[in-house]
Design an enzyme around this catalytic site. Structure first.
Site, short mmCIF file in Angstrom:
data_model
loop_
_atom_site.label_atom_id
_atom_site.label_comp_id
_atom_site.label_asym_id
_atom_site.label_seq_id
_atom_site.Cartn_x
_atom_site.Cartn_y
_atom_site.Cartn_z
N HIS A 43 1.73 -9.22 0.49
CA HIS A 43 1.30 -7.85 0.21
C HIS A 43 0.86 -7.72 -1.24
O HIS A 43 1.66 -7.88 -2.16
CB HIS A 43 2.43 -6.86 0.50
CG HIS A 43 1.97 -5.44 0.55
ND1 HIS A 43 1.03 -5.00 1.46
CD2 HIS A 43 2.31 -4.35 -0.20
CE1 HIS A 43 0.83 -3.70 1.28
NE2 HIS A 43 1.59 -3.29 0.27
N HIS A 79 -1.91 -5.32 -3.88
CA HIS A 79 -2.96 -4.39 -4.26
C HIS A 79 -3.47 -4.89 -5.61
O HIS A 79 -2.92 -4.54 -6.67
CB HIS A 79 -2.43 -2.97 -4.39
CG HIS A 79 -1.78 -2.43 -3.16
ND1 HIS A 79 -2.45 -2.26 -1.97
CD2 HIS A 79 -0.50 -2.01 -2.93
CE1 HIS A 79 -1.62 -1.76 -1.06
NE2 HIS A 79 -0.43 -1.60 -1.62
N GLN A 119 -3.93 -2.96 -9.04
CA GLN A 119 -2.76 -2.38 -9.70
C GLN A 119 -2.16 -3.30 -10.75
O GLN A 119 -1.36 -2.85 -11.58
CB GLN A 119 -1.72 -1.98 -8.66
CG GLN A 119 -2.19 -0.84 -7.77
CD GLN A 119 -1.19 -0.44 -6.70
OE1 GLN A 119 0.00 -0.77 -6.78
NE2 GLN A 119 -1.65 0.27 -5.68
N ARG A 165 2.21 7.61 -7.76
CA ARG A 165 0.96 7.52 -7.02
C ARG A 165 -0.17 8.27 -7.73
O ARG A 165 -1.32 7.82 -7.73
CB ARG A 165 1.14 8.08 -5.60
CG ARG A 165 -0.05 7.80 -4.69
CD ARG A 165 0.19 8.27 -3.28
NE ARG A 165 0.12 9.72 -3.16
CZ ARG A 165 -0.05 10.36 -2.00
NH1 ARG A 165 -0.15 9.68 -0.87
NH2 ARG A 165 -0.09 11.68 -1.96
N TYR A 200 -7.79 -1.10 -0.12
CA TYR A 200 -8.26 0.23 0.27
C TYR A 200 -9.22 0.87 -0.73
O TYR A 200 -9.72 1.97 -0.50
CB TYR A 200 -7.09 1.17 0.55
CG TYR A 200 -6.10 1.34 -0.56
CD1 TYR A 200 -6.33 2.22 -1.62
CD2 TYR A 200 -4.89 0.65 -0.56
CE1 TYR A 200 -5.41 2.39 -2.62
CE2 TYR A 200 -3.96 0.81 -1.55
CZ TYR A 200 -4.22 1.69 -2.59
OH TYR A 200 -3.30 1.85 -3.60
N HIS A 251 -3.44 2.03 6.75
CA HIS A 251 -2.73 2.33 5.51
C HIS A 251 -1.30 2.77 5.78
O HIS A 251 -0.35 2.25 5.19
CB HIS A 251 -3.44 3.42 4.70
CG HIS A 251 -2.71 3.73 3.43
ND1 HIS A 251 -1.72 4.69 3.36
CD2 HIS A 251 -2.76 3.15 2.21
CE1 HIS A 251 -1.21 4.71 2.14
NE2 HIS A 251 -1.82 3.78 1.42
N HIS A 261 1.72 0.01 5.98
CA HIS A 261 2.83 0.56 5.20
C HIS A 261 3.65 1.46 6.12
O HIS A 261 3.08 2.28 6.85
CB HIS A 261 2.31 1.47 4.08
CG HIS A 261 1.61 0.79 2.95
ND1 HIS A 261 0.41 1.23 2.45
CD2 HIS A 261 1.95 -0.28 2.19
CE1 HIS A 261 0.04 0.47 1.44
NE2 HIS A 261 0.96 -0.45 1.26
N GLU A 304 8.52 3.67 3.84
CA GLU A 304 8.84 3.26 2.47
C GLU A 304 9.68 4.29 1.75
O GLU A 304 10.57 3.95 0.98
CB GLU A 304 7.54 3.02 1.69
CG GLU A 304 7.77 2.62 0.24
CD GLU A 304 6.47 2.37 -0.53
OE1 GLU A 304 6.56 1.97 -1.71
OE2 GLU A 304 5.39 2.57 0.05
N HIS A 343 7.38 -2.83 3.82
CA HIS A 343 8.52 -2.08 3.30
C HIS A 343 9.55 -1.83 4.42
O HIS A 343 10.62 -2.41 4.40
CB HIS A 343 8.12 -0.78 2.62
CG HIS A 343 7.14 -0.95 1.51
ND1 HIS A 343 7.38 -1.79 0.44
CD2 HIS A 343 5.90 -0.43 1.32
CE1 HIS A 343 6.33 -1.76 -0.37
NE2 HIS A 343 5.43 -0.96 0.15
N ASP A 392 3.00 -6.79 -4.22
CA ASP A 392 2.63 -5.39 -4.08
C ASP A 392 1.89 -4.84 -5.31
O ASP A 392 0.72 -5.11 -5.52
CB ASP A 392 3.87 -4.57 -3.74
CG ASP A 392 3.57 -3.18 -3.22
OD1 ASP A 392 2.40 -2.77 -3.25
OD2 ASP A 392 4.49 -2.48 -2.76
#
Length: 450
Positions: free
Chosen positions: A52, A54, A57, A78, A117, A201, A228, A231, A265, A316
């Site tokens: 996993h 992203h 980030q 977020r 995404y 998502h 996801h 979580e 998660h 992540d």
């Protein structure tokens, strides 16, 4: 590609150390040994899949650690992430992802599942090539030399109640038709180093009818599926209010969840959900450092293992890029909440380190949909060579080495890394790391000044 053979004092095969035969390598895969073998080290492990990621980030790691005016949570984090994501274009994505993937290789990850995404330009305006961001990630993986499972994300609504996406979320938007078109654009690019999958998502972002429509398409019937789920407690409460069931409960009741699925998660589970998830064959995608950073909670690891469950690990949000740290904190979190030691070892005399490493290899490979995670004929030729000269491994035999690798300190012990039969890291160094880091610094400095 020329063939070669490698050997070591100890090879990790079928969940145990053995002094087995040399590993032959041809056409990116392990096969029969031919000719004299090069001894590469004392301890050789399969490379770890990172299930996993992203990638973008990575560039904001450390930028969300200042307290806001109220109680901070995943939801306040977020908003910081959304603001950061607004300025990233395909060239930025490539530079950030390449830096991240080099870091992953040096840490011992040899395959990454990219949960992607950030599809469109600002305010959701499509790029001239709608696959531009996906292609940037594919190119980043090629440049770094890591295996990639790309998981384009279907993202349609802003909550369980079907509310429209906010302005900041427009970059993520697809309907089922445009999403399938993206998959069809990417599918022909697959090879030994690139696998395509699908990501929903979350249940709050994909309405039930859209999920059913997508999963009924021909292209979706054989690909890995990631989502996801559960979580945050707020997500569980909203799902109960709108759909009348908890997220994992609802998914298991309304989809054919099987070993193709990876539930990322799945932090907040009842005992019944834990057992049902374990027996479904789906992978639990655990990201302990990110889950700790965001204050998510703890996955019920012991009960899940005892029910026969399969898990893997991911970095992540990349506040840490280390399989050692993910596995260490997976175990330490359990120790803190149960006030017992050696939780992941479920039988007498079982090694915690070997139990964690082998389970994460198995679950990560399944989640990636790729033949990786084992030193076996036919598997892609990925391996890690540990630094047996390190003081941390002094006087460690095969019975103690993985426990020491995971629990004996923070000095890097992955000396050499091979992916697809090619050495990507030698003596702790990636050949392209200086140039990659320079490009990354340029992008982050420009984003910071924007």
């Amino acid at each position: 590609m020329s063939s070669l053979s490698v050997s070591a004092d100890y090879l990790w095969q079928a969940g145990a150390w053995g002094a087995g035969e040399a590993l032959g390598i041809s056409s990116r895969r392990f096969g029969a040994s031919t000719g004299a073998a090069e001894r590469v080290g004392r301890f050789v492990l399969p490379g770890m899949p990172n299930l996993h990621s992203h990638a973008f980030q990575r560039a904001m790691a450390g930028l969300a650690e200042r307290r806001g005016p109220g109680e901070d949570s995943f939801w306040t984090w977020r908003e910081t992430m959304y603001a950061f994501a607004e300025a990233i274009d395909p060239d930025d994505m490539k530079a950030i992802a390449t830096q991240l993937y080099v870091e992953m290789l040096k840490a011992g990850y040899t395959q990454v599942c990219e949960f992607h995404y950030l599809h469109h330009g600002p305010r959701g305006v499509p790029y001239a090539d709608p696959a531009a961001m996906s292609l940037a990630l594919i190119e980043a993986a090629k440049e770094a030399g890591i295996g990639l499972t790309l998981l384009p994300v279907l993202y349609m609504t802003g909550g369980f109640d079907g509310r429209p996406l906010t302005e900041r979320q427009q970059r993520f938007r697809h309907d089922v038709g445009s999403f399938v078109s993206l998959l069809e654009r990417l599918a022909p690019l697959q090879d030994d180093m690139f696998t395509l999958g699908i990501a929903l998502h979350s249940l709050r972002a994909v309405p039930e009818d859209a999920m059913r429509s997508l999963l009924a398409t021909g292209i979706a019937r054989s690909l890995p599926i990631h989502i996801h789920i559960a979580e945050q407690l707020g997500e569980v409460q909203d799902c109960l209010a709108v759909r009348g069931a908890r997220p994992v409960e609802w998914l298991l009741d309304h989809a054919d969840v099987d070993p193709r699925w990876t539930l990322i998660h799945a932090t907040h589970l009842t005992a019944q959900e834990t057992h049902r998830l374990a027996t479904s064959g789906a992978v639990a995608g655990l990201c302990p450092t990110t889950e700790a950073n965001l204050g998510d909670g703890l996955f019920p690891l012991a009960a899940f293992i005892d029910a026969g469950g399969t898990f893997g690990i991911g970095s992540d949000s990349h506040i840490s890029v280390s399989p050692v740290e993910e596995l260490r904190w997976l175990e330490y979190g359990q120790r803190l909440v149960t006030r017992h030691r050696n939780v992941a070892a479920r039988s007498a005399e079982e090694s915690v380190g070997t139990a964690l490493w082998q389970r994460a290899l198995h679950g990560g490979a399944r989640a990636a949909g790729a033949d990786v995670g084992q030193l076996a004929k036919g598997s892609r030729a990925d391996l890690l060579v540990l630094d047996d000269t390190s003081p941390l491994l002094a006087a460690r035999g095969e019975a103690e080495v993985i426990d020491s690798f995971l629990f004996a300190g923070n000095t890097p012990l992955v000396r050499d890394v091979m992916v697809g039969g090619q050495w990507r890291v030698r003596d702790f160094t990636h050949a392209a790391e200086d140039a990659v880091a320079k490009a990354y610094r340029g992008v982050v400095e420009r984003l910071a000044a924007a």
